[in-house]
Design an enzyme around this catalytic site. Sequence first.
Site, short mmCIF file in Angstrom:
data_model
loop_
_atom_site.label_atom_id
_atom_site.label_comp_id
_atom_site.label_asym_id
_atom_site.label_seq_id
_atom_site.Cartn_x
_atom_site.Cartn_y
_atom_site.Cartn_z
N HIS A 369 1.02 -1.14 0.09
CA HIS A 369 0.28 -0.10 0.06
C HIS A 369 0.77 1.26 -0.06
O HIS A 369 0.68 2.11 -0.55
CB HIS A 369 -0.96 -0.10 1.17
CG HIS A 369 -2.15 -0.91 1.27
ND1 HIS A 369 -3.05 -1.24 2.22
CD2 HIS A 369 -2.62 -1.69 -0.13
CE1 HIS A 369 -3.59 -2.25 1.83
NE2 HIS A 369 -3.71 -2.15 0.69
N ARG A 476 -4.40 -0.27 -15.34
CA ARG A 476 -4.20 -1.55 -14.64
C ARG A 476 -5.56 -1.49 -13.55
O ARG A 476 -5.66 -1.00 -12.44
CB ARG A 476 -2.78 -1.47 -13.39
CG ARG A 476 -1.87 -1.49 -14.19
CD ARG A 476 -0.39 -1.17 -13.51
NE ARG A 476 0.67 -0.99 -14.07
CZ ARG A 476 1.34 0.12 -14.46
NH1 ARG A 476 0.81 1.25 -14.32
NH2 ARG A 476 2.53 0.01 -15.07
N GLU A 610 3.78 -11.54 -22.54
CA GLU A 610 4.42 -11.56 -21.41
C GLU A 610 5.13 -12.43 -21.56
O GLU A 610 6.03 -12.40 -20.36
CB GLU A 610 3.37 -11.07 -20.42
CG GLU A 610 2.60 -9.66 -20.54
CD GLU A 610 1.79 -9.65 -19.48
OE1 GLU A 610 1.99 -8.82 -18.44
OE2 GLU A 610 0.58 -10.30 -19.49
N ASN A 633 8.24 -5.40 -19.24
CA ASN A 633 8.65 -5.80 -17.74
C ASN A 633 8.32 -7.15 -17.42
O ASN A 633 9.44 -7.89 -17.13
CB ASN A 633 7.98 -4.87 -16.77
CG ASN A 633 8.19 -3.25 -16.88
OD1 ASN A 633 8.82 -3.19 -17.74
ND2 ASN A 633 7.46 -2.73 -16.20
N ASP A 634 7.34 -7.67 -17.70
CA ASP A 634 7.14 -9.23 -17.31
C ASP A 634 7.92 -10.00 -18.32
O ASP A 634 8.56 -11.20 -18.25
CB ASP A 634 5.67 -9.58 -17.42
CG ASP A 634 5.06 -9.64 -16.00
OD1 ASP A 634 5.97 -9.63 -14.93
OD2 ASP A 634 3.86 -9.25 -15.64
N CYS A 681 4.36 -1.45 -23.70
CA CYS A 681 4.36 -0.75 -22.49
C CYS A 681 5.42 -1.27 -21.59
O CYS A 681 5.29 -2.56 -21.42
CB CYS A 681 2.79 -0.71 -21.92
SG CYS A 681 2.11 -2.28 -21.49
#
Length: 766
Positions: A369, A476, A610, A633-634, A681
Amino acid sequence: MSMLSVLRKIVQEVSTAPDLEAVLDLIVRRIQRAMRTQVCSIFLFDSVQQRYVLRATQGLHQEAVGNVSLSMTEGIVGQVGQRAEPINLEDASRHPAFHYLQATGEERFHAFLGVPIIHHRSVLGVLVVQQVEHRRFDESEEAFMVTVSAQLAGIIAHAEATGSINSEQHPQAHVRAKHDRHFNGVAAASGVAIGTVVVATLAAELETVPDKPAHDIAAELEAFRSALDAVRDDIRTVSKGLAQRLHSEEQALFDVYLRMLGDPALTDAIETLIRAGSWAQGALRDVILVQVRQFNAMEDPYLRERATDVRDLGRRILSYLQEGAGPVSIDCPEDSILVADELSPTMLGLVPEEKLVGLVSVSGSGTSHAAIMARSIGIPTVMGVIDLPFTRLEGRQVIVDGYSGRVYVNPSDKLLEAFREVMREERAVAAGLEGLRDLPAETTDGYRMPLWVNTGLVADVARSLQRGAEGIGLYRTEIPFMIRDFFPSEQEQLQSYRSQLEAFAPRPVTMRTLDIGGDKALPYFPIEEDNPFLGWRGIRVTLDHPEIFLVQVRAMLRASEGLNNLRIMLPMVTSVHEVDEAVRQIDRALLELQDEGYQVLRPLIGVMVEVPAAVYQVRRFARMVDFVSVGSNDLTQYILAVDRNNPRVAGLYAAYHPAVLRALQYIARETRKEGKPVSICGEMAADPGGALLLMAMGYEVLSMNSNNLPRVKSAIRGVSLARAQSLLNRVLRMDDAEEIHQYLRQTLKQLGLGQLTRPKLPHQNP
């Protein structure tokens, strides 16, 4: 006692030692006794003197400690350090590298076994045992020494760092404090901050609460309920104080805390113990610590983060029970760096917003968080700095490097000036790019490259539009799910999605269907797996739960009514069956809504590439959908088998790895063969050099964090497409990621665009 039992006992004792000297003394005494040798010694490498210094011994002359040293190439100790492997000798005096240290009294000893102490690839020192008789230590003894060294390296590194931090109290502080000691974590929010540490701790510690009977049960119940009310008021006050910096979705994090305080499973359990005869503090301690242990035992990263929230609330309630006046207020200097063992959202309110410049957390990850809020507010943040002795940092000057995930303690004047220069460059570049907002990202030879943004929080929308975003390449949708304690209803989801679609209309908005699992999980939908990144995540979860998928898709479609700028994207696909089933479900939801009278149109549907399996099926996927988007990224993480959230291996994560570049080129080429648009992205698209390579590969849209958009636009406007293609051809012939990265930096400088690259960060030895 077995060697394993001995090792466990040594590690347990050493881990609780108060300082470096005590750690080293314990090690040499315990090993000397366990191995029944005459001598055990530790030489630690001093990076200032560039020598191995005798820091502890059991068996040699004690007066030699701190006064005897060897150069990096001197003696057998130097050989062990250079070779970074054990040396086991029957008679050390006959070895060509032997160097007699008269002050130690070692002339009596012949057998020698030295093993390196290695932490994060750096040789910290050498652990040595010696004996009088001529003999080689046997294999089991050598294996034990190597195991001890590996187990104790981290403890020694931590103790040494703590000693360096506290060195201002000692006469040699002016020497030792200039080591520019840094601690590694995970970069959670980019940027650089320099400031003074404020340690966020509550006076109340649950573990120290003693057992006591309740003399007046009614009074204990009243005290507990009053403490609950007081904590609720505190959280509402903090939430209100941050209202100007946070939007509704971010502030929902505080609602999570308030719901936890009202959870009968928590409050009833505490009151039951009080009624059974425990005083309020003891009942609170028992219930909170049980819940903390339960959350900590969970494999899921997000659920483990909830242990932080539970512990934080427990401490706050306890502070009111103990004092009746709440947590101790913090006196905050200008340019405060908030440091905590477990950074929680409410702690952000401890420092006035105008004074808070950086955040550091010993525990936690980029999915916590606190990390979500830090990125939203835009504060440089490093999480998971596991070796940081945070309790000893109050009032110290530190540098928070949110680019590389480093925290520098007691930095030298030279290092401070270097990072201040980075900050000046950041401000100057940002100011110079403000005028690009309404200009297109167009090359000097007229090629137009659309630049979109990645979003997840409401606050991202305004920033994105201010920086000239032409669309959303990745929304997201899991963020609104993560900050609640239950699945949001169709109506609640509709409101979140509508705000994004309306803000960007008529620009396109690409909404990724729920992507949980891996490093993202929901507290009310636990996924417990040994290997979550290779487990039940992304499209696998939503296809197994069509009731969740259909509600989400219905909310998206209804939110797009009258706007018609929605694109739906499917994450983590690995097979044509998954794509076919997901498209069928979307069409089903569309027909249902049209039958119900909603004026909704079929949106463009795409897939995210991905994982390697998707790379080699990309043409098949392209025939089935309207567009293809790469989640770089993944994809990089899976191709390189590197968890980018793990500080131990994060340095191996290389966006410019040749294997990654070749996969990206293949995806673009194969998708274009089917006449479908391909976008990307991720971090690579957000880097000016990477953006030029991707443009040259044929990617038709680049999507990135809004903070990076002006830099990428400036880079594209500063080159021709032909020059970018020439750059790509050269890069694809290179074999090393770092070589490629440096070549891109040099090329941008030659083009007069050097100021656009990621700041060149000072690189100090640990």
